[in-house]
Design an enzyme around this catalytic site. Structure first.
Site, PDB file in Angstrom:
ATOM      1  CB  CYS A 328      -0.978  -0.032   1.171  1.00 43.69           C
ATOM      2  SG  CYS A 328      -2.391   1.093   0.947  1.00 43.69           S
ATOM      3  CG  HIS A 433      -3.746  -3.550   3.431  1.00 43.75           C
ATOM      4  ND1 HIS A 433      -2.633  -3.115   4.099  1.00 43.75           N
ATOM      5  CD2 HIS A 433      -4.269  -2.456   2.806  1.00 43.75           C
ATOM      6  CE1 HIS A 433      -2.487  -1.807   3.921  1.00 43.75           C
ATOM      7  NE2 HIS A 433      -3.466  -1.392   3.136  1.00 43.75           N
TER       8      HIS A 433
END
Length: 501
Positions: A328, A433
């Site tokens: 991310c 994630h």
């Protein structure tokens, strides 16, 4: 009695775990139960089934209750981007960034969303377990409070006060908190729970007797200190010591605005992995794999890393054959630039990245929030290994470096390329994630990083085991008469409500 609120004398007193434990305990007894936290300040978040964002603790509590996480379970989520400002998320959607004083005034509006969400949950479930935030005795935050007693008073909800004896001063915490409440707020505290007790309970009994006599309120339970209890953290990072005799050393820098560090829970539990969280101010220790985590303020955290000479340390790590992963915000740092023209996370501007992968990232107001599935695209042997995870980000990344994807995401009937792998196969970047949560993907990536092992951690099974363990402890150490009366009353009220409707 259709709701019960757990408030704490301090942060990290055990509110989240007690709500999770009670949720699992009541669910096992056939009560339809759901978690609720009016306002949460946390950088660990989860994507819900209705496409929103809530605190990770509430997602775990939903799992404890055997229900799908929903945005109504955490209608106000604050994600700090600086010491004085945060991104404000209302019922799962980003409202915008606010400074602390501005949000303090906005709470009157936020209260409407809180009460709407709570009302919907109460209509759907027999019992709603409510978690407070911090302490109800924060005098400077009492005006327009929606997180603790302000909420309890608004919905006429009983409160259990929990305190952590392992920190010391437990009687002062409990009595002092009561003294700082109004008379009506004190009246709705139905009892105390003392958490993380070690030793012989007989040595504590005189203190418990004094507490009950001094306050006129019962001690509903003394919960023991549970060693090796690992569950998704709301925000705090584990200080677990480094292991010996491991085969793979992994380092994660603790960024000032690190987010979703629960990505690494499986690595922390893996028997052959030594996972170390290190301060950005520390020198990068010798290791096999470095993972740059998510961040709520990517440019500021990137600048912090570079200011502490991590560029040269990462260069050296790669030069000696180490592997590097960015997740991310970490993905964005690995590219050439991170641009924030509209000031989404901070003041408008551009920060140069580490430049290991050929792409640029532009932050946009639209936030990607989705649960995803697909396969790992490291090589032909990994394309049949199923992957599941979630995306939470504002950035859009573009460039030739993305032509060699790390993952293939399943979008309806198509496979969408996602992330990147460097030409020398040393650097991997992804927005996904939960990358290590499934055993197959976990094994494949750790093998890519240099671990020759068939061992893996099943995080889903681990969570279920820990939640059952918590429920068993609460069942054993909390007042059985009170639990049974509360359970019976909640069930009868729910039954009556169903008949009335």
């Amino acid at each position: 009695m259709r709701a019960l609120m757990i408030q704490g004398t301090t942060s990290d007193a055990g509110k989240s775990t007690l709500v999770g434990a009670l949720g699992r305990l009541f669910a096992r007894r056939g009560i339809r139960v759901a978690p609720f936290k009016p306002q949460n300040m946390a950088l660990n978040s989860a994507v819900t089934t209705d496409g929103g964002e809530i605190g990770r603790a509430q997602a775990l509590q939903a799992q404890a209750c055997g229900v799908e996480p929903h945005t109504d379970m955490n209608p106000v989520l604050l994600k700090p981007a600086s010491d004085t400002g945060a991104q404000v998320i209302i019922q799962g959607k980003v409202l915008g960034n606010m400074q602390a004083l501005d949000y303090h005034e906005y709470k009157l509006t936020a209260k409407n969303a809180v009460l709407e969400s709570f009302a919907r949950l109460k209509d759907q479930y027999d019992l709603v377990l409510v978690e407070g935030a911090g302490s109800p005795a924060e005098i400077n935050l009492r005006d327009n409070d929606i997180a603790n007693m302000g909420f309890a008073e608004a919905v006429d909800c009983p409160v259990v006060l929990i305190a952590d004896i392992d920190r010391g001063g437990v009687f002062a915490h409990l009595v002092g908190t009561l003294e700082l409440l109004s008379q009506s707020e004190r009246n709705r505290v139905v009892g105390f729970v003392i958490n993380r007790f070690r030793g012989d309970l007989a040595l504590l009994q005189s203190g418990l007797d004094w507490l009950e006599q001094r306050t006129g309120k019962p001690v509903l339970g003394v919960l023991p200190y549970l060693h090796d209890l690992y569950l998704d953290a709301e925000d705090a990072i584990s200080t677990q010591q480094a292991r010996r005799d491991t085969k793979l050393k992994v380092v994660v820098p603790v960024l000032p605005r690190i987010s979703n560090h629960t990505d690494f829970d499986t690595l922390r539990l893996h028997p052959e992995v030594d996972l170390q969280f290190v301060s950005v101010r520390e020198r990068l220790p010798e290791c096999d794999l470095v993972i740059l985590p998510g961040s709520k303020n990517v440019r500021a955290d990137l600048n912090h890393l570079k200011g502490n000479k991590w560029q040269s340390q990462l260069d050296r790590h790669l030069r000696y054959g180490g592997k590097l992963i960015g997740i991310c915000g970490g993905l964005q740092m690995l590219g050439r630039t991170v641009c924030d023209p509209e000031g989404i996370e901070d003041k408008p501007g551009t920060e140069g990245g580490f430049g290991y992968l050929d792409y640029t990232t532009t932050l946009t107001p639209q936030k990607a929030l989705k649960n995803v599935s697909g396969v790992l695209a490291l090589n032909e042997s990994t394309t049949d290994i199923p992957l599941q995870g979630y995306e939470i980000h504002c950035g859009v990344s573009q460039g030739n470096g993305l032509n060699n994807p790390a993952i293939l995401i399943r979008d309806e009937n198509e496979m969408r390329p996602e992330g990147a792998v460097s030409a020398d196969n040393q650097v991997l970047a992804t927005y996904v994630h939960g990358l290590f949560d499934l055993p197959g993907i976990q094994q494949a990536i750790l093998q890519w990083a240099g671990l020759d092992s068939s061992a893996a951690v099943n995080l889903t099974d681990h969570r279920q085991h820990q939640l059952d363990r918590l429920a068993d402890v609460v069942d054993e150490h909390m007042c059985k008469d009170w639990l049974e009366k509360f359970e019976t009353c909640s069930s009868e009220l729910a039954h009556q409500s169903n008949e009335d409707s």
